[in-house]
Design a protein around this motif. Structure first.
Motif, PDB file in Angstrom:
ATOM      1  N   LEU A   1      42.261 -25.779  -8.778  1.00 32.11           N
ATOM      2  CA  LEU A   1      42.457 -27.058  -8.102  1.00 32.11           C
ATOM      3  C   LEU A   1      41.602 -28.113  -8.790  1.00 32.11           C
ATOM      4  CD1 LEU A   1      43.656 -28.617  -5.669  1.00 32.11           C
ATOM      5  CD2 LEU A   1      41.609 -27.977  -4.386  1.00 32.11           C
ATOM      6  N   HIS A   2      42.256 -29.132  -9.347  1.00 33.38           N
ATOM      7  CA  HIS A   2      41.554 -30.209 -10.039  1.00 33.38           C
ATOM      8  C   HIS A   2      40.874 -31.100  -9.004  1.00 33.38           C
ATOM      9  CE1 HIS A   2      41.838 -33.766 -13.125  1.00 33.38           C
ATOM     10  NE2 HIS A   2      40.624 -33.285 -13.009  1.00 33.38           N
ATOM     11  N   LEU A   3      39.580 -31.285  -9.145  1.00 36.55           N
ATOM     12  CA  LEU A   3      38.823 -32.076  -8.184  1.00 36.55           C
ATOM     13  C   LEU A   3      38.375 -33.381  -8.805  1.00 36.55           C
ATOM     14  CD1 LEU A   3      36.521 -29.263  -6.769  1.00 36.55           C
ATOM     15  CD2 LEU A   3      38.646 -30.113  -5.801  1.00 36.55           C
ATOM     16  N   HIS A   4      38.701 -34.483  -8.143  1.00 40.57           N
ATOM     17  CA  HIS A   4      38.126 -35.766  -8.525  1.00 40.57           C
ATOM     18  C   HIS A   4      38.077 -36.660  -7.305  1.00 40.57           C
ATOM     19  CE1 HIS A   4      42.335 -37.313  -9.456  1.00 40.57           C
ATOM     20  NE2 HIS A   4      42.479 -36.016  -9.558  1.00 40.57           N
ATOM     21  N   GLU A   5      37.085 -37.526  -7.273  1.00 40.34           N
ATOM     22  CA  GLU A   5      36.651 -38.186  -6.052  1.00 40.34           C
ATOM     23  C   GLU A   5      37.666 -39.046  -5.298  1.00 40.34           C
ATOM     24  OE1 GLU A   5      33.738 -35.990  -6.683  1.00 40.34           O
ATOM     25  OE2 GLU A   5      34.393 -37.210  -8.359  1.00 40.34           O
ATOM     26  N   PRO A   6      38.639 -39.743  -5.933  1.00 42.18           N
ATOM     27  CA  PRO A   6      39.491 -40.634  -5.152  1.00 42.18           C
ATOM     28  C   PRO A   6      40.413 -39.925  -4.164  1.00 42.18           C
ATOM     29  CG  PRO A   6      39.560 -41.206  -7.475  1.00 42.18           C
ATOM     30  CD  PRO A   6      38.876 -39.892  -7.365  1.00 42.18           C
ATOM     31  N   LEU A   7      40.465 -38.586  -4.181  1.00 46.01           N
ATOM     32  CA  LEU A   7      41.412 -37.861  -3.342  1.00 46.01           C
ATOM     33  C   LEU A   7      40.847 -37.632  -1.951  1.00 46.01           C
ATOM     34  CD1 LEU A   7      42.626 -35.186  -5.857  1.00 46.01           C
ATOM     35  CD2 LEU A   7      43.689 -37.364  -5.289  1.00 46.01           C
TER      36      LEU A   7
ATOM     37  N   THR B   1      53.503 -20.757 -20.724  1.00 49.62           N
ATOM     38  CA  THR B   1      54.040 -19.947 -19.631  1.00 49.62           C
ATOM     39  C   THR B   1      53.711 -20.671 -18.330  1.00 49.62           C
ATOM     40  OG1 THR B   1      53.752 -17.861 -20.829  1.00 49.62           O
ATOM     41  CG2 THR B   1      53.938 -17.725 -18.435  1.00 49.62           C
ATOM     42  N   HIS B   2      54.726 -21.270 -17.711  1.00 49.31           N
ATOM     43  CA  HIS B   2      54.506 -22.047 -16.492  1.00 49.31           C
ATOM     44  C   HIS B   2      54.182 -21.110 -15.327  1.00 49.31           C
ATOM     45  CE1 HIS B   2      55.858 -26.103 -17.798  1.00 49.31           C
ATOM     46  NE2 HIS B   2      56.497 -25.394 -18.716  1.00 49.31           N
ATOM     47  N   ARG B   3      53.138 -21.463 -14.596  1.00 50.49           N
ATOM     48  CA  ARG B   3      52.716 -20.639 -13.466  1.00 50.49           C
ATOM     49  C   ARG B   3      52.355 -21.540 -12.300  1.00 50.49           C
ATOM     50  NH1 ARG B   3      52.823 -15.181 -11.727  1.00 50.49           N
ATOM     51  NH2 ARG B   3      51.983 -15.443  -9.625  1.00 50.49           N
ATOM     52  N   ARG B   4      53.005 -21.334 -11.176  1.00 53.59           N
ATOM     53  CA  ARG B   4      52.663 -22.103  -9.981  1.00 53.59           C
ATOM     54  C   ARG B   4      51.278 -21.701  -9.487  1.00 53.59           C
ATOM     55  NH1 ARG B   4      58.231 -22.074  -6.345  1.00 53.59           N
ATOM     56  NH2 ARG B   4      59.377 -23.582  -7.604  1.00 53.59           N
ATOM     57  N   GLY B   5      50.587 -22.667  -8.906  1.00 52.41           N
ATOM     58  CA  GLY B   5      49.246 -22.404  -8.392  1.00 52.41           C
ATOM     59  C   GLY B   5      48.166 -23.140  -9.152  1.00 52.41           C
ATOM     60  N   PHE B   6      48.515 -23.702 -10.331  1.00 50.97           N
ATOM     61  CA  PHE B   6      47.607 -24.574 -11.060  1.00 50.97           C
ATOM     62  C   PHE B   6      47.904 -26.008 -10.600  1.00 50.97           C
ATOM     63  CE2 PHE B   6      47.955 -20.822 -13.607  1.00 50.97           C
ATOM     64  CZ  PHE B   6      46.771 -20.688 -14.318  1.00 50.97           C
ATOM     65  N   LEU B   7      46.954 -26.684  -9.980  1.00 50.68           N
ATOM     66  CA  LEU B   7      47.204 -28.006  -9.398  1.00 50.68           C
ATOM     67  C   LEU B   7      46.467 -29.077 -10.179  1.00 50.68           C
ATOM     68  CD1 LEU B   7      47.040 -27.213  -5.571  1.00 50.68           C
ATOM     69  CD2 LEU B   7      49.027 -27.267  -7.084  1.00 50.68           C
ATOM     70  N   GLN B   8      47.201 -29.889 -10.926  1.00 46.63           N
ATOM     71  CA  GLN B   8      46.629 -30.966 -11.712  1.00 46.63           C
ATOM     72  C   GLN B   8      46.203 -32.142 -10.832  1.00 46.63           C
ATOM     73  OE1 GLN B   8      45.622 -31.428 -14.675  1.00 46.63           O
ATOM     74  NE2 GLN B   8      45.497 -33.649 -14.864  1.00 46.63           N
TER      75      GLN B   8
ATOM     76  N   PHE C   1      47.926 -28.961 -18.469  1.00 53.03           N
ATOM     77  CA  PHE C   1      46.944 -30.010 -18.229  1.00 53.03           C
ATOM     78  C   PHE C   1      45.599 -29.377 -17.858  1.00 53.03           C
ATOM     79  CE2 PHE C   1      50.546 -32.568 -18.561  1.00 53.03           C
ATOM     80  CZ  PHE C   1      50.215 -33.912 -18.526  1.00 53.03           C
ATOM     81  N   GLY C   2      44.553 -29.801 -18.579  1.00 55.64           N
ATOM     82  CA  GLY C   2      43.247 -29.185 -18.412  1.00 55.64           C
ATOM     83  C   GLY C   2      42.615 -29.422 -17.064  1.00 55.64           C
ATOM     84  N   GLY C   3      42.993 -30.502 -16.373  1.00 55.07           N
ATOM     85  CA  GLY C   3      42.462 -30.716 -15.036  1.00 55.07           C
ATOM     86  C   GLY C   3      42.836 -29.584 -14.104  1.00 55.07           C
ATOM     87  N   ALA C   4      44.077 -29.125 -14.215  1.00 53.67           N
ATOM     88  CA  ALA C   4      44.541 -28.001 -13.406  1.00 53.67           C
ATOM     89  C   ALA C   4      43.989 -26.683 -13.916  1.00 53.67           C
ATOM     90  CB  ALA C   4      46.069 -27.952 -13.407  1.00 53.67           C
ATOM     91  N   GLY C   5      43.517 -26.687 -15.169  1.00 54.63           N
ATOM     92  CA  GLY C   5      43.037 -25.450 -15.769  1.00 54.63           C
ATOM     93  C   GLY C   5      44.170 -24.684 -16.426  1.00 54.63           C
TER      94      GLY C   5
ATOM     95  N   GLY D   1      49.677 -21.951 -17.591  1.00 53.18           N
ATOM     96  CA  GLY D   1      49.226 -23.146 -16.890  1.00 53.18           C
ATOM     97  C   GLY D   1      50.399 -23.922 -16.342  1.00 53.18           C
ATOM     98  N   THR D   2      50.211 -25.226 -16.180  1.00 53.31           N
ATOM     99  CA  THR D   2      51.279 -26.057 -15.634  1.00 53.31           C
ATOM    100  C   THR D   2      51.125 -27.482 -16.147  1.00 53.31           C
ATOM    101  OG1 THR D   2      52.433 -26.645 -13.575  1.00 53.31           O
ATOM    102  CG2 THR D   2      50.049 -26.858 -13.578  1.00 53.31           C
ATOM    103  N   ASN D   3      52.187 -28.271 -15.949  1.00 55.58           N
ATOM    104  CA  ASN D   3      52.088 -29.681 -16.320  1.00 55.58           C
ATOM    105  C   ASN D   3      51.706 -30.502 -15.092  1.00 55.58           C
ATOM    106  OD1 ASN D   3      54.525 -29.595 -14.915  1.00 55.58           O
ATOM    107  ND2 ASN D   3      55.757 -29.677 -16.761  1.00 55.58           N
TER     108      ASN D   3
END
Length: 332
Positions: free
Chosen positions: A194-200, A165-172, A118-122, A100-102
């Motif tokens: 891709l973490h989805l939440h409405e203010p974006l 294990t850091h992996r690019r492509g997980f977007l918090q 971070f779980g938002g990024a998965g 994942g990623t931070n």
């Protein structure tokens, strides 16, 4: 490392959501869920109301969270399933892996951890690790009653000596407002989660075409002694030589011969004069870009992509054909 591509049948997706928000998020799930192909569940805090019955096969089946999971926050992640399969196949599924990623924000990592996914990024866990975790997670929830589910998971993994294990492509995406700059600065790596939440927002329903040279982020404030973000940023400017041309995804179509045509259209005029250092080769008149690429080639992280720009009858449309790079090729 395994060399056999992971099939969808060997990947299980787990998404935490809420009955209260499912109406607006259902379409996200159905955009990547493939009935009888993908496997997984939507975990809800309580049973769906009658308005959601019968539960459609176009959505992942749901499960009700056990009491031990009742504090898990409502999160939703958009998956890019084909890329997930290709990337996960690079890891040995018989070993312990926590992938994942931070966060993109320094402050979030300071509050939680720079080594926590971070779980938002998965995140992705190998099956042996999940099997081992199933015997420990209950005790850890009781031990850390006031911590987030992501932190509890990391604490459990520490018991097994497993680091992230850091992996690019997980977007918090711990950001607000226009995130087009972040998406433009995304590295040459497939977007996996891709973490989805409405203010974006990105001005339109789709993302800008990512170019490594267009590294900008509208953070609305200057750096203090501590940087705000875990990536390079630049200030907004009216300099015509530095102001980017923003194009938005309009369509993706598969054509004959395993080709994909991806069309981007200009979002709005730049409203700045042409750059004087380009010898009058201005791109301001360009209204559409059509990119031709292979449908069977997945973008490889860390490798640049090469292309040819072809002339068209319509001077306002550019045709870009993706191709393999020649030996010692450089970015022009």
């Amino acid at each position: 490392m395994t060399t056999t591509p992971a099939s969808f049948s060997r990947i299980v997706f787990g998404v935490v959501s809420s009955v209260n928000t499912w109406k607006n998020r259902k379409s996200y799930a159905e955009s990547w869920w493939r009935p009888n192909v993908t496997r997984g569940y939507i975990f809800l805090g309580r049973a769906p109301t009658l308005r959601y019955h019968p539960w459609p096969s176009s959505s992942p089946p749901f499960r009700i969270n056990a009491p031990i999971k009742s504090r898990i926050k409502n999160k939703y992640v958009a998956h890019v399933t084909c890329e997930n399969r290709e990337v996960l196949a690079k890891y040995d599924h018989t070993e312990y892996f926590y992938i994942g990623t931070n966060s993109e924000c320094v402050s979030s990592n300071i509050i939680f951890s720079f080594e926590m996914a971070f779980g938002g990024a998965g995140y992705a866990l190998s099956y042996p690790l999940v099997e081992a975790l199933s015997t420990k997670v209950g005790g850890r929830v009781q031990q850390y009653p006031n911590y987030s589910s992501d932190f509890i998971l990391q604490a459990c993994l520490a018991d097994f000596g497993v680091s992230l294990t850091h992996r690019r492509g997980f977007l918090q995406i711990d950001l607000h407002g226009d995130i087009s700059g972040l998406l433009s600065a995304h590295p040459q790596s497939p977007i996996l989660f891709l973490h989805l939440h409405e203010p974006l927002c990105v001005h339109k329903p789709s993302a800008t075409e990512g170019k490594a040279t267009e590294r900008h982020l509208d953070h609305g404030r200057r750096f203090s002694k501590t940087p705000f973000f875990m990536l390079n940023t630049r200030s907004l400017t009216n300099d015509p030589c530095e102001t980017p041309h923003e194009f938005f995804l309009e369509s993706v179509e598969k054509t004959r011969g395993n080709q994909v045509v991806t069309t981007y259209v200009r979002s709005s005029p730049r409203n700045v004069p042409p750059c004087s250092s380009n010898d009058n080769h201005s791109a301001d008149h360009m209204s559409k870009i059509e990119v031709f690429s292979s449908s069977t080639t997945i973008k490889q992280a860390g490798l640049m992509e090469c292309c040819d720009v072809e002339e068209t009858a319509d001077m306002n449309i550019a045709h870009i054909k993706s191709r393999a790079c020649m030996k010692n090729a450089i970015i022009a």
